[in-house]
Design an enzyme around this catalytic site. Structure first.
Site, PDB file in Angstrom:
ATOM      1  N   ILE A 183      -2.037 -21.149  10.321  1.00  0.00           N
ATOM      2  CA  ILE A 183      -0.783 -21.279  11.152  1.00  0.00           C
ATOM      3  C   ILE A 183      -0.842 -20.303  12.355  1.00  0.00           C
ATOM      4  O   ILE A 183      -0.762 -20.580  13.538  1.00  0.00           O
ATOM      5  CB  ILE A 183       0.475 -21.273  10.393  1.00  0.00           C
ATOM      6  CG1 ILE A 183       0.469 -22.110   9.283  1.00  0.00           C
ATOM      7  CG2 ILE A 183       1.585 -21.057  11.413  1.00  0.00           C
ATOM      8  CD1 ILE A 183       1.742 -21.905   8.329  1.00  0.00           C
ATOM      9  N   TYR A 228       3.403 -14.440  -5.610  1.00  0.00           N
ATOM     10  CA  TYR A 228       3.590 -14.561  -4.153  1.00  0.00           C
ATOM     11  C   TYR A 228       5.367 -15.232  -3.460  1.00  0.00           C
ATOM     12  O   TYR A 228       5.574 -14.367  -2.512  1.00  0.00           O
ATOM     13  CB  TYR A 228       2.679 -15.910  -3.728  1.00  0.00           C
ATOM     14  CG  TYR A 228       3.021 -16.578  -2.407  1.00  0.00           C
ATOM     15  CD1 TYR A 228       2.379 -15.645  -1.348  1.00  0.00           C
ATOM     16  CD2 TYR A 228       3.430 -17.719  -2.171  1.00  0.00           C
ATOM     17  CE1 TYR A 228       2.868 -16.230   0.121  1.00  0.00           C
ATOM     18  CE2 TYR A 228       3.533 -18.158  -1.063  1.00  0.00           C
ATOM     19  CZ  TYR A 228       3.230 -17.601   0.138  1.00  0.00           C
ATOM     20  OH  TYR A 228       3.539 -18.037   1.421  1.00  0.00           O
ATOM     21  N   LYS A 234      -9.267 -22.589   3.741  1.00  0.00           N
ATOM     22  CA  LYS A 234      -8.455 -22.086   2.510  1.00  0.00           C
ATOM     23  C   LYS A 234      -8.909 -22.501   1.175  1.00  0.00           C
ATOM     24  O   LYS A 234      -8.344 -22.115   0.301  1.00  0.00           O
ATOM     25  CB  LYS A 234      -6.874 -22.586   2.981  1.00  0.00           C
ATOM     26  CG  LYS A 234      -6.571 -22.067   4.113  1.00  0.00           C
ATOM     27  CD  LYS A 234      -5.061 -22.610   4.202  1.00  0.00           C
ATOM     28  CE  LYS A 234      -4.145 -22.228   3.182  1.00  0.00           C
ATOM     29  NZ  LYS A 234      -2.907 -22.634   3.523  1.00  0.00           N
TER      30      LYS A 234
END
Length: 317
Positions: A11, A139, A175
């Protein structure tokens, strides 16, 4: 100047590119390039400087950026939902974020940061309310805790968090396993002609688990809108507001290639009890704050994304 953390990430790099398109290149890109392949995400971007995340936080502490920063877009974090080193996660996600937030408060800089829909965990409602927030991994807990910290203080500068739902789109290739299903389904169709989806679980039929899949371009637009409206603070959901199935994503990829089929594989034991089978952003608060733009559906976003992927040449491809 503008600071973007996680600038070489998914992002963050899309945000840098969008800022470039608005004529801004006075950007300090902050990241950790231990994974050197992330440089591809910034190779076509214009920035003023690059700083490692450790060097940056040190320079913040030394006052080197005092009075110089218009806005920090804080996108950097360890985003692995399978990472269970809580000490690392809290230092990297929670404490780091607090340091930047207090810098912005002292300097009157805007602070726009990435939260996550993972804070809702096993909830079946996705409204920005404490009683619906039930993080299932460390997380998610680190993101939840920072949102709570923001809520408990009255800041004089803009502090706005966006709870990203299932974001997909350009510049996520680094990723690996954490990339979107659109990315993986595309690779699977190219390699074997078969999309592999989980069998039914948690009351959902094969491939019919539902997620709010949101195109990264739309996520960036919400970030830019907040920047352009500095009077708006708070924690907001950032998704399309419309859940779609994994089958929908697979079928969009298959339609794009004009070939392919779906195969359903057993649901992994390790994910049972720690998996969101349904997410759908409630956009009431974002809309009430004044955001009016539409969000792309899977059928609109996936072909655009696959066009972009087809034009790229990454190491290893």
């Amino acid at each position: 100047m503008i600071i973007v953390t996680g600038a070489a990430g998914f992002i963050g790099s899309n945000l840098v590119k969008a800022l470039n398109n608005l004529g801004r290149s006075d950007i300090i890109a902050v990241d950790d390039l231990t994974d050197g392949t992330k440089m591809f995400n910034l190779a076509d971007c214009e920035i003023a400087d690059y700083l490692d995340k450790a060097d940056f936080i040190e320079q913040i502490a030394q006052g080197q950026f005092d009075g110089k920063v218009e806005v920090i877009f804080h996108q950097g974090a360890c985003s692995s939902t399978t990472e269970w080193d809580g000490k690392f996660m809290m230092a990297n996600n929670y404490e780091y974020s607090k340091t930047l937030l207090h810098f912005c408060e002292r300097n009157g800089s805007q602070f726009i940061y990435a939260s996550s829909a993972s804070v809702y965990g096993g909830s079946d409602k996705f409204i920005e309310q404490r009683e619906l927030e039930k993080p299932l991994n460390v997380y998610a807990y680190s993101k939840f805790l920072f949102d709570q910290y923001v809520r408990q203080h009255n800041f004089t500068t803009q502090v706005a968090g966006l709870r990203y739902f299932n974001v997909y789109g350009p510049r996520e290739q680094h990723k690996g396993g954490m990339a979107s299903v659109a990315f993986h389904f595309n690779n699977q169709i190219k390699a074997s002609g078969i999309c592999r989806l989980f069998q039914g679980h948690d009351g959902f039929e094969d491939g019919k688990q539902l997620r709010d899949f949101v195109y990264v371009e739309d996520v960036v637009k919400v970030n830019l809108w907040l920047w352009q409206n500095p009077g708006i603070s708070g924690v907001y959901n950032c998704g399309t507001g419309q859940a779609q199935s994994f089958n929908d994503v697979a079928n969009a990829v298959i339609a794009y290639h004009g070939k392919g089929e779906i195969e359903y594989i057993p649901f992994p034991d390790k994910l049972k009890g720690a998996y969101q089978s349904y997410t759908q952003a409630d956009l009431t608060q974002l809309r009430a704050a004044g955001y009016t733009q539409a969000f792309k559906t899977v059928e609109e976003g996936v072909p655009e994304y696959l066009d972009w992927l087809a034009a790229q040449h990454f190491i290893g491809q």
